[in-house]
Each structure stands twice: as structure tokens, then as C-alpha cells.
Design a protein around this motif. Structure first.
Motif, PDB file in Angstrom:
ATOM      1  N   TYR B  75     -46.575  32.243 -47.314  1.00 33.61           N
ATOM      2  CA  TYR B  75     -45.179  32.654 -47.141  1.00 33.61           C
ATOM      3  C   TYR B  75     -44.450  31.696 -46.198  1.00 33.61           C
ATOM      4  CZ  TYR B  75     -41.148  35.482 -45.803  1.00 33.61           C
ATOM      5  OH  TYR B  75     -39.892  35.916 -45.557  1.00 33.61           O
ATOM      6  N   TYR B  81     -38.693  31.882 -40.223  1.00 32.81           N
ATOM      7  CA  TYR B  81     -37.631  32.487 -39.402  1.00 32.81           C
ATOM      8  C   TYR B  81     -37.053  31.414 -38.505  1.00 32.81           C
ATOM      9  CZ  TYR B  81     -35.171  35.399 -36.070  1.00 32.81           C
ATOM     10  OH  TYR B  81     -34.205  35.947 -35.277  1.00 32.81           O
ATOM     11  N   SER B 454     -49.488  40.552 -43.358  1.00 40.16           N
ATOM     12  CA  SER B 454     -48.270  39.932 -43.833  1.00 40.16           C
ATOM     13  C   SER B 454     -47.094  40.322 -42.962  1.00 40.16           C
ATOM     14  CB  SER B 454     -48.005  40.335 -45.286  1.00 40.16           C
ATOM     15  OG  SER B 454     -47.799  41.726 -45.367  1.00 40.16           O
ATOM     16  N   TYR B 455     -47.262  41.448 -42.289  1.00 46.17           N
ATOM     17  CA  TYR B 455     -46.220  41.842 -41.348  1.00 46.17           C
ATOM     18  C   TYR B 455     -46.415  41.141 -40.012  1.00 46.17           C
ATOM     19  CZ  TYR B 455     -43.394  44.617 -38.235  1.00 46.17           C
ATOM     20  OH  TYR B 455     -42.488  44.994 -37.302  1.00 46.17           O
ATOM     21  N   TRP B 457     -48.248  38.402 -39.307  1.00 47.60           N
ATOM     22  CA  TRP B 457     -48.177  36.938 -39.408  1.00 47.60           C
ATOM     23  C   TRP B 457     -47.591  36.569 -40.763  1.00 47.60           C
ATOM     24  CZ3 TRP B 457     -53.068  39.302 -38.426  1.00 47.60           C
ATOM     25  CH2 TRP B 457     -53.382  39.412 -37.069  1.00 47.60           C
ATOM     26  N   PRO B 458     -46.331  36.797 -40.913  1.00 40.79           N
ATOM     27  CA  PRO B 458     -45.741  36.583 -42.239  1.00 40.79           C
ATOM     28  C   PRO B 458     -45.880  35.146 -42.727  1.00 40.79           C
ATOM     29  CG  PRO B 458     -44.040  36.874 -40.583  1.00 40.79           C
ATOM     30  CD  PRO B 458     -45.336  37.246 -39.934  1.00 40.79           C
TER      31      PRO B 458
END
Lengths: 552, 490
Positions: B75, B81, B454-455, B457-458
Motif C-alpha cells: 500500500y 500520507y 493494515s491499520y 502499518w498501512p
């Protein structure tokens, strides 16, 4: 159930809660889907083979560029005129007035014998056939026409009138007509009209300067006992009206007429929007005939002048041996066939080289046609016979060019689409590669100007800067013929300013600077198989941003 | 063989397998392999017998599972971000990092997804045997693209001139799976299970050959390609081909297939015996087998292994084989001195002439992507279990490995939970979570190998899966059935 059972569970949950509380920026934040494409494309764009013949045909909208048997190209500008059989010969109406039966003094009735006796009178007479000139026609095959016989009898007897002629053949038979005068009152009158289409009229030219037709008449009078007064008569008038022929044989006469008066042959090939000089090595005029009349002709070119772009002109003199010139005709064994013939006016029989400059605009000329230039002879003309005369101005592409500049403008609106967000800033780098294989005998210089018509056709910039790119001519031999192509690869890196100006332009002006080999100092020949092969490739690097709301 | 030695050998076997294929791996649902309170754990190992004497899965959610995985990209390679913008931006954003994206790509990148929904899922115990019957709708899709393909899209031919687009492929398989299984419990020391699956093919698209090379220069672009695709397209009859067997593109564009997503639009047509046969996949049969064992070498230690999805489908109805062999060179648009010169038309005509697709209708076979599981678990207490699972998936002669360790707890009989950590390929940040709740006869569980990580360490997550199950269960024990623990469990 003890609390210890929950300890692992509580431990795991506490880890999750701790982690969740400190890592939620990405989860809460919006996505910015702006895309910046910073790539490049390098590849071919366009290629082509500009054949010289194709180019000239495109440039010369009349499309009169041809090549001779050697492949040498020439521009041919012609004007045609046609001389048809009716222009050459027309048959006038004919009236043959025959006072057939008339007495000088009255004849008493008893002198004629018993009542009811038949008394015959014969008469053969030749009548002059009207002509328009000095023609001596042997026979006329009638396509259409009318023969009229007018009979009037003022004698107070009945009778039988028989008309005949071996000079008139209808349906292959000699003309023979029997007319019964059945009214003895002296008031008899009758007109008989006959369609003689398909008939043949044979004329007698045995007497010099005379053409005649022979008619026979026999009148059988049936005696009524009445006197024949001197004022009485039997009158017969033969007439031919509206005669048109399908064929005429014999001498058709001397025809001499100016059929084209000061016509102009304009050379579009030499009137393009260009500067500079083109010196033609061998301009020519040709006269071509296509004759299916059995009549020989001579054609004279008169009033020949070269006219130039500035309005001036110079007369061109043709040797008397070449003007007028006689052209062939089919003989009696070639009826229905045509005979083609031609002649050329060039620098061997005229001073036409005086016209050999780039300023040449046109040739002025008149055409005089003379039939039977060698005197009377047997001719024939069919109803559809014609003499076609084509006068051609020929410009063999055997020439030299010096400082010739051709130019044309094209729409070019890469950056002016109001619906597009594409701007020159998006183009970071642009390079064009032009690869040529020049098989033409010309040094070709190219320049492209970026034009803004909204600023009074302001030249914003040029593609090749102050210099123009030169594509050297192919290698030519001693005869001025290209024997090897010359290859060149040019890379043009466009500056930031050039890119900006190119995208600000709404037109491009394409200019070609042309000189024949060796600086335009020698004549070169242009053949139909010459070509300029080109290939354009480009490398363009973009930095193009696509905002997320675009396309909505 | 002493029990401890066996345990060591098992561990060595798992680690050897794991290290043998470090570059080729992918993620799959391993968390619930050792989890308490999940009746359908036997879908990973048919030897497993659930705690309850029977279960009945609710149609469509008994269970439903979805998986998507990427072998190279994470991802974070695609989105990041951006703290200054306070937004998530893609690698193509002006502030993004394209090179990071390119560096993250494997030579061949595959994104695989699978969706499976059980229409029927029933299991029941009869003495030492546990029987299962499942009817599942499965759809498996995978798309592969080479790194050069991404390079071309992102940079054009700015940095390189030759591109190898081979392995650009797309595969899709939709089929029905009817499975009957049984597990036998040998004296609580060993369980052996086997499951036979009848596969009924619905639709498929399989890229057999994808050999595509593009050479670019400022003078010419040349592409040589050989692509072969086998496909089953239900209800597509009389594909227009010319007399030489090539796809007639013009006719194809004008063909009114009267189909909606491949199915007839009229009800009578749809319900005809022929249509139902096609929809049911009767004429595209296949077979697969799952088998496995679970062994208790020493007290509290479980060793297990299984092979699942070892099978194939023979496609025989509505089959098409497409082959495209292209050798095309683009020199540029050919300029012609014609008033009606239309370079686009000339290019399209040229492409249409060269881009001919040969069509045949030969039957073909596709294989499922078989998986091998090796598991070891240690029951710390009756309600706490630690486990390790090594799994490899075999696809296109490559091995995609995953190693998972899990901590499983069942604090109360109505609730159990699992926390897992997985390692696969170059992805180390994979935390999984499983939750199972049993309220009377109702059993609900949700399991994901990736959702938590995934939350957390996206940027690291490259796959996602979840499995949701709703079952009616009966005959459940208060505690897990610990083998060789006869005093506690009846």
C-alpha cells in the motif's frame, strides 16, 4: 470463570487500542488524486515519399504534368479547337426552273389531231448546281433534305408528265416520277414533296467552272380538241431544300480562315507564389492535329508572343520553313479513319528561348487554317468529320532555379484549444529529428515560422532559428540527372522560448528555399521518379498535471 | 522416534520450506488454522474436527471469504500520507515518490483476488468420523504485469527503449464447488481427513502465453507478441470468424449478443434445460481433492499438514482459444499527397490487418492453485494455544509462501480470539485477528490475517483478507477437545 482466563484477551485488546489511538492519520485523511505525469515519448511521427511528379501535380491544379518516354517531366498547357465538316462545306438550296411546254403562237385544236390522240414531248436539260465557293463536288450522299416538284398546267388538255434523272438515285434506283395532269380546265396546279434522305445526287463537273445536274421530262398530251394558246404552258420546278450530307466527295474548295484569334496559354506552373528565378532550358510549343476529313490542311501559328508577369511581352518569330506547316489527312482508302500529326516550335526553328525566364506568364497566339493548301484535289467529308487542333505550351523541367522561395501557411493550433488545460509549461523538452533522403537535383532549405494572426501575422519564432536547414541535392551526373540520393539527419532541440511561441501560434508559415544543384548555375533535369523521402521523429518530455476534478 | 525429535524435525521442515522460497510468497488466511471456535477450520485441513458435534452454515455467509493479495507492491508504495498536505497522496502525485514505486516492483507483479461464498456448509459427527458437505461459489482472478509495463506507463520510453511486456496476463475462473469430506479420529492421537470436490466450471479466462516485446526508438516502434488465451464464455455462440479462422472484428462490433454479463436476458431462455446446464457448469466438470492429518506426538503438541485444492477443471462448453501473433512496426503516419488523406484511418487499417486474432474451439484444462499447509501448535492451557503454520501456494510453477504464528485464547466457551503474525516475501508487518462468538447455537466469527496490520502499518500491507462465518452449531463442548485428555472430555 476466573479473571485469569481473560488476561490474554485483555492484553491483546489493550495492544489494539493503544495502536489504534496513535495511527489514524492515513485513515482519517482525504486522498489527493492529483497526478503528475513526468514521462516522455520518443518515436516516429510521420514519414513520406514526396514524388516529384505528385508534388507538381499537387502544385499545378490543372494537372497537366506529364513525362516523356525518358521520364523527363514537363508541364503541358493546351487549348483545343475543332473544325467540323459543316464549318467547311454547306449545301445551298437549289431551284431548277423548267419551262417545259410553251408555244410561241397559239395552236388551233384541230392541228393536234383527233380528240383523244396522244402527243408526246421530251426534254433533257442540265441545271447549274449552286456553290458557295470554288468547290467541285462529285457526289452528295444526302443525310436529310426534301426534293419538291411543282407542276402547273394552264393548257386545256389532260396529260401524263414523267420526270426522271440518272443523277438522282433514291434507294439505289434512278429517280422516276409520273404525274397525271387530269384537269383540262387550264387551272391544274400541284406540288409534290419527297424526302430524299439516303439518296445520292451525282453532279456533272465535265464543264470547266460549272457543276450541273441533269433532269429528264416527258409529257404525253391527250388532245381535248381545245386550242393551245401562246399564253398557256405546262411548268415544272424542281427544288432541293435543307440539304444535309452524310458524305460528300469531290473537291470541297479552298478554305482559309483564322479560327483562333489571339488566344492565351497561361502557365500555372510558373505562376505559383514564389520568389526567385527559374530559367527554362527548352520551352516549346507543339501543334497537334487529329484529322478524319479527307482534306489536307495547313496550320499557321500567328501573332505569337511571350507575355510576362510584369505585363510586357516579346514577339516570337518562327522560321518560315516551319510555319505554316502542312498536316496529313486520310486518303480515299482511309475513309472513316483519322490521321494524327504534330509539329514543334522550339529553339531550333524559332527564337522561343526569349521566353525562357521565370517571368513567363503565357503565350499568345492565333491559328490560321488553310484547306487544300496545295490546290484542288479529290476530297471527302463525312457528316461527323472534324479536324482537331491542339496548341500546347510545353515546359520541359530542364531548368535552373536560383533563390526560389516557396511558402504556404497552415493552421497550427496546438495551444489554443480553450477546453484544454494543456499549456506550454507542461512541455519540458522537445526535440525533432528530421531525416531526409534527397533524390531531387535541388538544394532544399526549410524554415518554419510560428505565426500569430491575432497580432497582425506576427512571426513569433522560427523552428530553425536564424539559419534554415539545408537538405543538399542528390548527386547529379554530367547530363543533369540525379544518380544518387543524399541523406541527412537533423536534430532540432527546441528552446523553452520556441516551445512557448509554438504553442502561442495559430498558424505556421512553411518556407522552402530552393536552388538547383551547384547554386543554380547549371541546368538540371527533373524526372518523374525523383523523390524526397522524409521521416520526422520527436522526443517530447512532459510534466503534465491532471487535477482530480478534471473531466467532471 | 522421540516426540521431541519429531517436534524438532517438524520445525526444521517448516523453516527450511520457508527459507527455500523467500522471494515468492503471498498471503492467505492462516490465522484461523489453529483458532478455537471456528467450525470451518477444516476447510484448511480436512483432518480437523470442530469442537461441536455439528454445524450448519447460513447460506452465503457460512462462511464468505474475500482475499486480495499482491506479491510485490505494498500500500505504501502506491499511497503515502503526506504530513504537509495532511492528505494521502499517490506515487503519481507531484509530491509522490515514483522511483520508490518502481523500486518496489517485482519483475512480474501479480494481484490476485478470490471470493468464495458457501451456499451450503454442513458438518456432523458420527462417532469417530466427522462428515462435511459444502457447496461453494468461487471466483478467482489474477492479473499480472511486468515491471517494464509500469515503467512504460509511468515514464513512457524516457529511460529505456526496450520493454518486455511478457507475463502480462489476466486469469479468471468462476466455478461451483461441491465438496464431501470426512475426518476420522484415531484414538485421539491422530486425525486423518479427506475431502473430494466436484468442480463445475462457469466461466474462465486463462492466459497461456504472453510473450510481448516492444522496441522503441525515434525511428520506429516495433512490437512482437504472441499471446494465447483460453476462455470459456457462457452463452456466447457463433463468435464471428472469417473463412481463415480469424476473429472478424467488424462483425463482432455489430453483433447483438442479447446477453447481460454473459447470461440470456429472457427468463424462458434462462430457465431452459440447456441454459441451466450451462449455468450449473455441468459440461465443464472438474475434480479436486483435499487431504490432511493432525497428529499429537506428545501431550499438548499438535503437528498437522494438509494439501487442499489439488485439482483441475476440464472446460468443454463455450470454449474459445484466442491466439494473436503480431510482428508490427510503426514508422510513423504515412504522409500522402491526397486531398482526402486521413492518416488515422490508414493506421487503423494497418493495425487491423496485423492484429488478427485466430480463434479455435479446442477444449482445455485449468488447474487450481494448490496449497500445502504444515502446522504445529502447542496448547499452553486448555484455553490458550500457540501455533505456527507454514503454507505454500503453488501457482504457475511458482511457490508463494507464508509463515504465521498465532496466539489463540478462549477465555470463555462463548468467545474465542486469535492474534497472529505472518511473514511472507518481504512483508514482515502482518498482524492478524480472529474473533469468534457463540451465543447458544449461533456461531459468528470474523477473521482477517491483515486487517489490524493494515491499520497499524498501512504502508506495509500488500494484501487483505477476511472470512466471515455465521453458523448454527450444536453439541459443543465447554472446552476444546484436547486429544489424549480423556478425563476432561467425553
Amino acid at each position: 470463570m476466573s479473571l485469569r482466563r481473560f488476561l490474554p484477551f485483555l492484553f491483546i485488546i489493550s495492544i489494539f487500542l493503544a495502536a489504534i489511538s496513535c495511527n489514524d492519520d492515513w485513515l482519517k485523511s482525504e486522498y489527493d488524486t492529483t497526478i503528475l505525469w513526468e514521462g516522455g515519448i520518443e518515436g516516429p511521427v510521420i514519414f513520406g515519399k514526396l514524388g516529384l511528379k505528385d508534388l507538381l501535380e499537387e502544385f499545378d491544379s490543372t494537372g497537366y504534368v506529364s513525362e516523356d518516354s525518358t521520364g523527363l517531366l514537363y508541364g503541358a498547357y493546351s487549348k483545343d479547337t475543332v473544325l467540323r465538316a459543316p464549318d467547311l462545306l454547306q449545301l445551298p438550296d437549289q431551284d431548277f426552273i423548267q419551262f417545259f411546254f410553251r408555244v410561241d403562237t397559239s395552236i388551233p385544236g384541230w392541228v393536234l389531231g383527233n380528240i383523244g390522240d396522244t402527243i408526246s414531248f421530251n426534254q433533257e436539260e442540265g441545271f447549274e448546281f449552286k456553290r458557295t465557293g470554288d468547290e467541285r463536288i462529285d457526289s452528295v450522299h444526302v443525310k436529310s433534305g426534301t426534293m419538291s416538284i411543282y407542276v402547273r398546267s394552264s393548257i386545256k388538255h389532260e396529260g401524263i408528265l414523267t420526270l426522271s434523272s440518272d443523277h438522282i438515285k433514291i434507294g439505289g434506283e434512278e429517280y422516276h416520277e409520273v404525274i397525271s395532269i387530269s384537269d383540262p380546265s387550264g387551272m391544274y396546279e400541284e406540288t409534290i414533296n419527297m424526302d430524299i434522305a439516303g439518296s445520292t445526287i451525282i453532279l456533272d463537273n465535265s464543264v470547266p467552272d460549272s457543276t450541273s445536274i441533269h433532269l429528264n421530262a416527258e409529257f404525253a398530251l391527250i388532245n381535248s380538241g381545245a386550242d393551245i394558246l401562246s399564253s398557256e404552258e405546262v411548268q415544272v420546278i424542281n427544288s432541293f431544300r435543307n440539304l444535309e450530307f452524310s458524305a460528300v466527295y469531290g473537291y470541297i474548295g479552298a478554305y482559309d480562315s483564322v479560327i483562333i484569334d489571339r488566344a492565351e496559354l497561361e502557365f500555372e506552373l510558373l505562376q505559383g507564389n514564389f520568389e526567385g528565378r527559374i530559367k527554362l532550358a527548352d520551352p516549346q510549343i507543339s501543334i497537334r492535329t487529329d484529322n478524319n476529313m479527307g482534306v489536307p490542311f495547313a496550320v499557321e501559328l500567328r501573332d505569337l508572343e511571350a507575355h510576362f508577369q510584369d505585363g510586357t511581352g516579346t514577339p516570337i518569330t518562327i522560321d518560315t520553313s516551319a510555319n505554316p506547316i502542312k498536316f496529313g489527312a486520310p486518303d480515299i482508302s482511309q475513309v472513316g479513319e483519322s490521321v494524327k500529326d504534330s509539329t514543334f516550335i522550339n529553339n531550333t526553328n524559332s527564337d522561343i528561348h526569349l521566353a525562357a525566364t521565370s517571368d513567363l506568364k503565357s503565350f499568345q497566339y492565333s491559328v490560321r487554317v488553310i484547306a487544300n493548301p496545295d490546290g484542288p484535289r479529290n476530297n471527302f467529308i463525312l457528316e461527323n468529320s472534324k479536324l482537331s487542333i491542339s496548341v500546347e505550351g510545353l515546359i520541359p523541367l530542364d531548368l535552373r532555379m536560383e533563390d526560389v522561395v516557396l511558402g504556404d501557411t497552415f493552421d497550427f493550433e496546438l495551444g489554443s484549444d480553450p477546453d484544454s488545460d494543456f499549456s506550454s509549461d507542461d512541455v519540458k523538452y522537445m526535440m525533432m529529428q528530421i531525416e531526409t533522403d534527397n533524390g531531387m537535383p535541388i538544394d532544399l532549405g526549410i524554415q518554419v515560422y510560428f505565426i500569430d494572426t491575432t497580432q497582425n501575422w506576427l512571426r513569433l519564432d522560427s523552428l530553425f532559428g536564424a539559419d534554415r536547414d539545408i537538405f543538399e541535392s542528390g548527386v547529379i551526373d554530367a547530363n543533369g540527372r540525379v544518380i544518387q540520393k543524399t541523406k541527412k539527419v537533423t536534430k532540432v532541440e527546441m528552446t523553452r522560448t520556441q516551445i512557448d511561441n509554438a504553442l502561442d501560434a495559430n498558424k505556421i508559415l512553411f518556407k522552402a528555399f530552393i536552388e538547383t544543384s551547384e547554386g543554380g548555375t547549371r541546368d538540371v533535369k527533373f524526372y518523374g521518379n525523383y523523390s524526397l523521402d522524409f521521416k520526422l521523429g520527436t522526443r517530447i518530455e512532459l510534466s503534465y498535471t491532471i487535477e482530480p476534478d478534471q473531466g467532471n | 522416534m522421540p516426540d521431541k525429535t519429531l517436534f524438532k524435525y517438524t520445525l526444521v521442515l517448516c523453516l527450511t520450506a520457508l527459507l527455500a522460497f523467500p522471494e515468492a510468497s503471498a498471503q492467505f488466511g492462516n490465522t484461523y488454522y489453529h483458532m478455537f471456535g471456528v467450525p470451518q477450520a477444516n476447510q484448511l485441513n480436512p483432518a480437523f474436527q470442530p469442537q461441536c458435534d455439528g454445524y450448519f452454515g447460513l447460506p452465503f455467509v457460512g462462511p464468505i471469504r474475500f482475499e486480495v493479495e499482491s506479491n510485490g507492491l505494498q500500500y505504501g508504495d502506491i499511497f503515502q500520507y503526506n504530513s504537509s498536505l495532511k492528505k494521502n497522496i499517490s506515487f503519481m502525485h507531484p509530491e509522490g515518490n515514483k522511483q520508490n514505486f518502481m523500486n518496489a516492483l517485482e519483475p512480474v507483479n501479480t494481484v490476485r483476488a478470490e471470493l468464495a461464498s458457501n451456499i451450503i456448509s454442513i458438518g456432523w459427527r458420527r462417532e469417530q468420523l466427522f462428515f462435511t458437505v459444502d457447496f461453494t461459489e468461487r471466483m478467482i482472478e489474477s492479473t499480472s504485469f511486468p515491471k517494464d509495463f509500469a515503467e512504460f506507463l509511468v515514464y513512457g520510453n524516457l529511460n529505456q527503449n526496450n520493454f518486455n511486456f511478457s507475463d502480462l496476463s489476466q486469469n479468471l475462473m468462476y466455478f461451483h464447488e461441491f465438496a464431501v469430506g470426512a475426518s476420522y479420529n484415531f484414538d485421539d492421537e491422530m486425525q486423518f481427513g479427506i475431502r473430494a470436490k466436484l468442480l463445475l466450471g462457469g466461466a474462465s479466462s486463462t492466459t497461456r502465453t504472453s510473450d510481448i516485446n516492444l522496441k522503441t526508438s525515434i525511428d520506429e516502434w516495433s512490437v512482437k507478441s504472441n499471446v494465447k488465451v483460453d476462455a470459456t464464455i457462457p452463452f456466447l455462440e457463433d463468435l464471428p470468424v472469417d473463412q481463415d479462422g480469424y476473429l472478424d472484428v467488424d462483425s463482432l462490433a455489430n453483433t447483438d449478443f442479447n446477453l447481460l454479463f454473459g447470461f440470456p436476458t429472457s427468463i424462458p431462455e434462462l430457465l431452459s434445460p440447456s441454459s441451466l446446464s450451462t449455468i450449473g457448469g455441468i459440461k465443464n466438470p472438474g475434480f479436486a481433492i483435499d487431504f490432511g492429518f493432525n497428529y499429537l506426538p506428545i501431550e499438548k503438541l499438535n503437528i498437522s499438514a494438509s494439501v487442499i485444492d489439488l485439482g483441475f477443471i476440464r472446460w468443454k462448453e463455450y470454449v474459445y482459444n484466442f491466439e494473436q501473433d503480431l510482428d508490427y512496426t510503426f514508422d510513423g503516419l504515412e504522409f500522402k499527397l491526397e486531398d482526402d488523406w486521413s492518416p488515422g484511418d490508414g493506421l487503423l487499417d494497418s493495425l487491423q490487418n496485423d492484429l488478427q486474432v485466430k480463434v479455435t474451439e479446442e477444449k482445455f484444462t485449468t488447474t487450481l492453485s494448490a496449497k500445502v499447509y504444515l502446522g504445529v501448535a502447542y496448547d499452553l492451557t486448555e484455553r490458550v494455544r500457540f501455533g505456527g503454520v507454514f503454507r505454500t501456494r503453488i501457482y504457475n510453477y511458482q511457490f508463494y509462501n507464508q509463515f504465521t504464528v498465532s496466539a489463540n485464547v478462549m477465555p470463555i466457551s462463548m468467545f474465542s480470539m486469535s492474534l497472529s503474525y505472518s511473514y511472507y516475501g518481504n512483508s514482515y508487518m502482518n498482524l492478524g485477528l480472529g474473533l469468534s462468538l457463540r451465543l447458544g447455537p449461533l456461531n459468528v466469527y470474523f477473521i482477517s490475517d491483515q486487517a489490524p496490520s493494515s491499520y497499524f502499518w498501512p504502508s506495509e500491507f500488500s494484501s487483505l483478507n477476511f472470512r466471515l462465518g455465521v453458523n448454527i452449531v450444536w453439541g459443543c463442548r465447554a472446552l476444546p477437545k484436547a486429544m489424549k485428555d480423556r478425563p476432561l472430555i467425553d
